[in-house]
Design a protein around this motif. Structure first.
Motif, PDB file in Angstrom:
ATOM      1  N   GLN A  36       1.151  11.159   3.817  1.00 54.98           N
ATOM      2  CA  GLN A  36       0.966  11.675   5.276  1.00 54.98           C
ATOM      3  C   GLN A  36       1.322  13.218   5.481  1.00 54.98           C
ATOM      4  O   GLN A  36       2.335  13.593   4.797  1.00 54.98           O
ATOM      5  CB  GLN A  36       1.661  10.977   6.378  1.00 54.98           C
ATOM      6  CG  GLN A  36       1.553  11.362   7.858  1.00 54.98           C
ATOM      7  CD  GLN A  36       2.328  10.667   8.934  1.00 54.98           C
ATOM      8  OE1 GLN A  36       3.337   9.995   8.637  1.00 54.98           O
ATOM      9  NE2 GLN A  36       1.914  10.457  10.060  1.00 54.98           N
ATOM     10  N   TYR A  41       0.726   5.197   1.151  1.00 59.02           N
ATOM     11  CA  TYR A  41       0.167   6.192   1.774  1.00 59.02           C
ATOM     12  C   TYR A  41       0.726   7.592   1.855  1.00 59.02           C
ATOM     13  O   TYR A  41       1.937   7.754   1.472  1.00 59.02           O
ATOM     14  CB  TYR A  41       0.198   5.794   3.339  1.00 59.02           C
ATOM     15  CG  TYR A  41      -0.744   4.770   3.854  1.00 59.02           C
ATOM     16  CD1 TYR A  41      -0.225   3.314   3.878  1.00 59.02           C
ATOM     17  CD2 TYR A  41      -2.024   4.935   4.509  1.00 59.02           C
ATOM     18  CE1 TYR A  41      -1.140   2.407   4.318  1.00 59.02           C
ATOM     19  CE2 TYR A  41      -2.856   3.754   4.936  1.00 59.02           C
ATOM     20  CZ  TYR A  41      -2.167   2.607   4.697  1.00 59.02           C
ATOM     21  OH  TYR A  41      -2.886   1.442   5.107  1.00 59.02           O
ATOM     22  N   LEU A  68      -4.366   6.340   3.043  1.00 58.32           N
ATOM     23  CA  LEU A  68      -4.378   5.449   1.935  1.00 58.32           C
ATOM     24  C   LEU A  68      -4.313   6.029   0.493  1.00 58.32           C
ATOM     25  O   LEU A  68      -5.593   6.655   0.172  1.00 58.32           O
ATOM     26  CB  LEU A  68      -5.218   4.113   2.163  1.00 58.32           C
ATOM     27  CG  LEU A  68      -5.312   3.232   1.128  1.00 58.32           C
ATOM     28  CD1 LEU A  68      -3.464   2.538   1.293  1.00 58.32           C
ATOM     29  CD2 LEU A  68      -6.073   2.086   1.305  1.00 58.32           C
ATOM     30  N   GLY A 125      -2.629  11.564  10.514  1.00 56.43           N
ATOM     31  CA  GLY A 125      -2.201  10.160  10.424  1.00 56.43           C
ATOM     32  C   GLY A 125      -2.058   9.877   8.815  1.00 56.43           C
ATOM     33  O   GLY A 125      -2.643  10.672   7.956  1.00 56.43           O
ATOM     34  N   PRO A 126      -1.332   8.626   8.242  1.00 63.39           N
ATOM     35  CA  PRO A 126      -1.382   8.475   6.930  1.00 63.39           C
ATOM     36  C   PRO A 126      -2.569   8.171   6.274  1.00 63.39           C
ATOM     37  O   PRO A 126      -3.445   7.628   6.856  1.00 63.39           O
ATOM     38  CB  PRO A 126      -0.524   7.220   6.906  1.00 63.39           C
ATOM     39  CG  PRO A 126       0.178   7.023   8.327  1.00 63.39           C
ATOM     40  CD  PRO A 126      -1.011   7.823   9.200  1.00 63.39           C
ATOM     41  N   THR A 143      -3.850   0.212  -2.979  1.00 62.74           N
ATOM     42  CA  THR A 143      -3.255  -0.998  -2.557  1.00 62.74           C
ATOM     43  C   THR A 143      -2.989  -1.802  -4.093  1.00 62.74           C
ATOM     44  O   THR A 143      -4.035  -1.804  -4.907  1.00 62.74           O
ATOM     45  CB  THR A 143      -4.322  -1.809  -1.774  1.00 62.74           C
ATOM     46  OG1 THR A 143      -4.617  -0.989  -0.528  1.00 62.74           O
ATOM     47  CG2 THR A 143      -3.885  -3.417  -1.483  1.00 62.74           C
ATOM     48  N   LEU A 173       4.572   7.213   2.274  1.00 62.18           N
ATOM     49  CA  LEU A 173       5.015   5.808   2.657  1.00 62.18           C
ATOM     50  C   LEU A 173       4.544   4.591   1.969  1.00 62.18           C
ATOM     51  O   LEU A 173       3.439   4.634   1.462  1.00 62.18           O
ATOM     52  CB  LEU A 173       4.184   6.070   4.389  1.00 62.18           C
ATOM     53  CG  LEU A 173       4.806   6.954   5.164  1.00 62.18           C
ATOM     54  CD1 LEU A 173       3.552   7.095   6.255  1.00 62.18           C
ATOM     55  CD2 LEU A 173       6.012   6.524   5.772  1.00 62.18           C
ATOM     56  N   GLN A 204       0.857  -1.142  -0.071  1.00 63.48           N
ATOM     57  CA  GLN A 204       0.240  -0.036  -0.102  1.00 63.48           C
ATOM     58  C   GLN A 204       0.831   1.263  -0.177  1.00 63.48           C
ATOM     59  O   GLN A 204       2.072   1.240   0.651  1.00 63.48           O
ATOM     60  CB  GLN A 204      -0.856  -0.211   1.206  1.00 63.48           C
ATOM     61  CG  GLN A 204      -1.889  -1.083   1.323  1.00 63.48           C
ATOM     62  CD  GLN A 204      -2.568  -1.381   2.574  1.00 63.48           C
ATOM     63  OE1 GLN A 204      -2.381  -0.774   3.431  1.00 63.48           O
ATOM     64  NE2 GLN A 204      -3.386  -2.075   2.652  1.00 63.48           N
TER      65      GLN A 204
END
Lengths: 115, 114
Positions: B37, B35, B45, B42-43, B48, B88, B33
């Motif tokens: 941020q 992400y 998405l 928070g991260p 995927t 990320l 995945q």
């Protein structure tokens, strides 16, 4: 219909003190995860709950760290005898069996500073 | 030892340029995945990828999963200042287990200068 919420958003404590960090997952999500993110790093897995039980706590760094999820919803991460090295952002995420590929939804995190 | 290696760690480019971020591992992942941020959050998405060789597009972002499911890349075309953030990659190692915690890379700090 809100996302994952975490309280407090910031916590400053002194070395040796006890702290509790709270996570309120998305309603209906059965899986809950705690991560720790140090400055300049990616999140690091701590513990995973499926329902009320800790399915995987292999990421907890030592026995000063403990987490509970008694009702299968809200979770509390507890840190005893805090150390300066515990300073980090603690992230919570939730997911559900109906969500494919373990896709997780993150809260904004709690920034913990240990003086 | 970092299970997921991301490169570059830092990247600052001008608006309109293209860029690629890499995520590499010696382990096989059942899925990877990406992400994004932003500071104080928070991260979130982005995508995927599951199948080896898979390519997914999200507007100006193109994600690719390696044939052996050990690596992934994120390509951004005509970067915009709004693309600035920490990118990320994360995945679950293909161990046949259940829904364990994600393993994250250290991230790529991307800055797009206007």
């Amino acid at each position: 219909g809100a996302g994952v919420s975490q309280t407090p958003s910031n916590k400053v404590t002194e070395k040796g003190k006890y702290v509790e960090l709270r996570c309120d997952p998305i309603s209906g999500h059965t899986a809950l995860y705690w991560y720790r993110q140090s400055l300049g790093q990616g999140p690091e897995f701590l513990i995973y709950f499926q329902g009320t039980g800790a399915a995987d706590d292999s990421g907890l760094p030592n026995d000063r760290f403990f987490a509970v999820r008694p009702e299968g919803s809200v979770s509390t991460l507890k840190i005893q005898r805090t150390e300066r090295g515990d300073s980090a952002v603690y992230l919570c995420a939730s997911s559900s069996a109906g969500i494919p590929y373990n896709e997780q939804f993150f809260g904004p995190g709690t920034r913990l500073t240990v003086l | 030892t970092q299970l997921l290696e991301q490169s570059p760690q830092f990247l600052s480019i001008q608006e309109g340029e293209n860029l690629t971020v890499y995520c590499n591992s010696s382990s096989v992942f059942s899925s990877l995945q990406w992400y994004r941020q932003e500071p104080g959050e928070g991260p979130v998405l982005l995508v995927t990828v599951v199948t080896g060789g898979e390519v997914k597009k999200l507007k100006r972002l193109t994600f690719q999963f390696g044939d052996a499911r050990k690596d992934s890349s994120l390509h951004i075309t005509a970067a915009q200042p709004g693309d600035t953030g920490l990118y990320l990659c994360a995945g679950v190692v293909d161990s046949g287990g259940g829904a364990d915690g994600l393993t994250f890379g250290k991230g790529t700090h991307l800055i797009i200068q206007p």
